[in-house]
Scaffold this motif. Structure first.
Motif, short mmCIF file in Angstrom:
data_model
loop_
_atom_site.label_atom_id
_atom_site.label_comp_id
_atom_site.label_asym_id
_atom_site.label_seq_id
_atom_site.Cartn_x
_atom_site.Cartn_y
_atom_site.Cartn_z
N ASP A 1 62.17 48.44 62.88
CA ASP A 1 62.02 49.48 63.91
C ASP A 1 63.28 50.31 64.03
O ASP A 1 63.22 51.54 64.18
N TYR A 2 64.45 49.67 63.96
CA TYR A 2 65.71 50.38 64.12
C TYR A 2 65.92 51.40 63.00
O TYR A 2 66.21 52.56 63.24
N PHE A 3 65.74 50.94 61.75
CA PHE A 3 66.00 51.84 60.62
C PHE A 3 64.92 52.89 60.48
O PHE A 3 65.17 53.98 59.97
N THR A 4 63.69 52.58 60.95
CA THR A 4 62.65 53.60 60.95
C THR A 4 63.02 54.71 61.92
O THR A 4 62.92 55.90 61.62
N PHE A 5 63.48 54.35 63.14
CA PHE A 5 63.89 55.34 64.12
C PHE A 5 65.09 56.13 63.62
O PHE A 5 65.18 57.34 63.79
N ASP A 6 66.04 55.40 62.99
CA ASP A 6 67.23 56.05 62.46
C ASP A 6 66.86 57.07 61.39
O ASP A 6 67.41 58.17 61.35
N SER A 7 65.93 56.72 60.52
CA SER A 7 65.50 57.64 59.47
C SER A 7 64.77 58.84 60.06
O SER A 7 64.86 59.95 59.55
N LEU A 8 64.03 58.61 61.16
CA LEU A 8 63.35 59.72 61.83
C LEU A 8 64.35 60.73 62.39
O LEU A 8 64.14 61.94 62.31
N ILE A 9 65.45 60.22 62.96
CA ILE A 9 66.48 61.11 63.49
C ILE A 9 67.08 61.96 62.38
O ILE A 9 67.18 63.19 62.49
N ILE A 10 67.48 61.30 61.29
CA ILE A 10 68.09 62.01 60.16
C ILE A 10 67.09 63.01 59.57
O ILE A 10 67.43 64.16 59.28
N ARG A 11 65.84 62.58 59.43
CA ARG A 11 64.81 63.42 58.83
C ARG A 11 64.46 64.61 59.72
O ARG A 11 63.97 65.63 59.24
N VAL B 1 54.10 62.58 61.63
CA VAL B 1 54.54 61.21 61.83
C VAL B 1 55.96 60.99 61.32
O VAL B 1 56.72 60.20 61.86
N ARG B 2 56.32 61.72 60.27
CA ARG B 2 57.64 61.51 59.65
C ARG B 2 58.80 62.11 60.46
O ARG B 2 59.96 61.90 60.12
N TYR B 3 58.50 62.85 61.54
CA TYR B 3 59.54 63.48 62.34
C TYR B 3 59.43 63.04 63.81
O TYR B 3 58.37 62.59 64.26
N ILE B 4 60.54 63.19 64.55
CA ILE B 4 60.52 62.91 65.99
C ILE B 4 59.62 63.94 66.66
O ILE B 4 59.72 65.14 66.36
N PRO B 5 58.75 63.54 67.59
CA PRO B 5 57.92 64.51 68.31
C PRO B 5 58.78 65.61 68.94
O PRO B 5 59.84 65.32 69.50
N PRO B 6 58.36 66.87 68.84
CA PRO B 6 59.19 68.00 69.28
C PRO B 6 59.73 67.88 70.71
O PRO B 6 60.92 68.09 70.95
N LEU B 7 58.85 67.57 71.66
CA LEU B 7 59.28 67.51 73.06
C LEU B 7 60.26 66.38 73.29
O LEU B 7 61.22 66.53 74.05
N ARG B 8 60.06 65.24 72.64
CA ARG B 8 60.98 64.11 72.79
C ARG B 8 62.36 64.47 72.24
O ARG B 8 63.38 64.13 72.83
N MET B 9 62.38 65.17 71.09
CA MET B 9 63.66 65.59 70.51
C MET B 9 64.37 66.58 71.43
O MET B 9 65.59 66.49 71.63
#
Length: 242
Positions: free
Chosen positions: A43-53, A75-83
């Protein structure tokens, strides 16, 4: 033995690894420590990769995230509003202490600045998001292009704006607080980068000619700046006099 999802009690077939109803992975009742650690790291590295991506194209590829969202690759990116919320929180964390100290000489002034920047300023920006999208909807209207497209564009652009403004605040108020010259140049460079970024993003997402996009960008700037000035002025007057 009947397999049932422990989260929503949906019956599972033998071939199901994940619940078709809620998406939770089906596991045995006993979760070993090793599996617990692996789940955490996954979960941690998936979230980390989402941030970088997500952050990399937000900063260096204007309009890319909006086009990806429109194309359905989400799915491969952080949802716009959350970011946007995450970046805006960071911005206001850096902005808050500076604004409070700026008005420390006059208690009434300090109280006004504190109320405006800590309470109303974030709320007003959330009001400007759909307003900016509305102007895009009018200027770049096209059959089959819904308001949501413009709203997603607005979120991504304002998220980038908050990143630049955060960098500007750090430079002006934390690294070189006494340099008036650097403050002026930082502000002008920030405005220039915002305009260049917006022009490229508009051209990429709406796919119109450069001249047409530039003219519409000028119109967008005029009506958006006027709207922002009116909204901030009215909010400031209400806080100060009420």
């Amino acid at each position: 033995m009947e397999r049932i999802c422990k989260n929503c009690q949906t019956k599972l077939e033998d071939s199901f690894k994940f619940c078709p109803n809620c998406g939770q992975e089906h596991k045995e009742k006993v979760v070993h420590f090793k599996q617990f650690i692996l789940d955490f790291l996954g979960d941690y590295f998936t979230f980390d990769s989402l941030i970088i991506r997500s952050v990399r194209p937000l900063l260096f590829n204007p309009g890319f995230l909006t086009k990806e969202f429109i194309a359905g690759r989400r799915v491969r990116y952080i949802p716009p509003l959350r970011m946007f919320i995450f970046i805006s929180i960071i911005f206001f964390l850096f902005l808050g202490p500076v604004d409070q100290s700026a008005g420390a000489e006059k208690s009434e002034e300090a109280e006004f600045l504190d109320s405006f920047f800590s309470i109303w300023f974030p709320r007003l920006f959330f009001l400007l998001l759909p307003l900016f999208a509305l102007y895009l909807f009018v200027l770049f209207r096209k059959p089959g292009r819904f308001y949501l497209t413009h709203f997603i564009f607005s979120i991504h652009f304002h998220a980038f704006a908050f990143v630049l403004l955060t960098i500007m605040v750090i430079i002006i108020d934390y690294i070189f607080p006494s340099s008036v010259f650097l403050s002026q140049w930082s502000f002008m460079i920030t405005i220039f980068l915002l305009e260049v970024y917006l022009l490229i993003a508009l051209r990429k997402v709406y796919e119109q000619k450069w001249l047409t996009t530039t003219i519409k960008l000028l119109l967008l700037n005029i009506i958006y700046v006027i709207s922002a000035m009116i909204i901030f002025s009215l909010a400031g007057a209400m806080i100060f006099y009420l």
